[in-house]
Design a protein around this motif. Structure first.
Motif: not given
Length: 187
Positions: A39-51, A139-140, A164-172
């Motif tokens: 869920s965090r990867l789908l909604m948070n544009d920060g570093l994908p680090h557990p809060p 996120f697109s 946004i950079f996710r999964f090794g690439m940039f996304h809209d």
């Protein structure tokens, strides 16, 4: 006072959910929902680090109607279970705009709860607070959220290319909005 009674029976209620304040009893479930990395990867544009638990406490303590941040618990009507949150924030009172966001527990996604919760929030913003336009960013690659927002009447207003950079690439990042006029035409 029948008009008030009727209002109170339907205020912040949809067909599947009701919105209410976040309580102390909700905090552990809130942390589990917000700790879900998918869920965090789908909604948070920060570093994908557990809060941390402190991050969650700080967030909940910072939200305040006194600061024009409105966070509601999403409760399933049938089970009366806390299943997520929905929020309105970044109000611009001069221009009648705000932003919204939603977080539904992964096990409850795809059941219509998020769409119902967002619809209830939109009704509140347009009918009770006198907002003219509601905006969000998504996120697109979050196709499930985009479909839900479109069901609520949100329209694509712009694309922030390779934002946004996710999964090794940039996304809209897609910017979506709905106006009071659009909302009323759907009612």
């Amino acid at each position: 006072m029948k008009v008030i009674d009727t209002y109170m029976e339907t205020f912040l209620r949809g067909s599947l959910v009701k919105l209410r304040k976040v309580t102390e009893a909700d905090k552990e479930t809130f942390k589990k929902i917000e700790d879900n990395m998918r869920s965090r990867l789908l909604m948070n544009d920060g570093l994908p680090h557990p809060p941390t638990d402190g991050d969650h406490e700080a967030f909940l303590n910072a939200v305040s109607a006194e600061k024009d941040d409105y966070l509601f618990a999403v409760e399933a009507v049938e089970s009366q279970a806390f299943i997520g949150t929905v929020a309105a924030y970044a109000f611009n009172w001069k221009n009648g705009t705000c932003h919204v966001g939603i977080s539904i527990g992964e096990s409850e996604q795809g059941k219509g709860y998020g769409t119902d919760a967002m619809s209830v929030l939109l009704q509140y913003l347009f009918d009770s607070i006198n907002i003219n336009k509601v905006k969000l960013s998504v996120f697109s690659f979050n196709m499930q959220a985009i479909a839900s927002y479109q069901k609520c009447g949100f329209q694509l207003e712009g694309t922030l290319r390779e934002e946004i950079f996710r999964f090794g690439m940039f996304h809209d990042v897609l910017v979506m909005g709905i106006t009071r006029k659009d909302w009323q035409a759907r009612q």
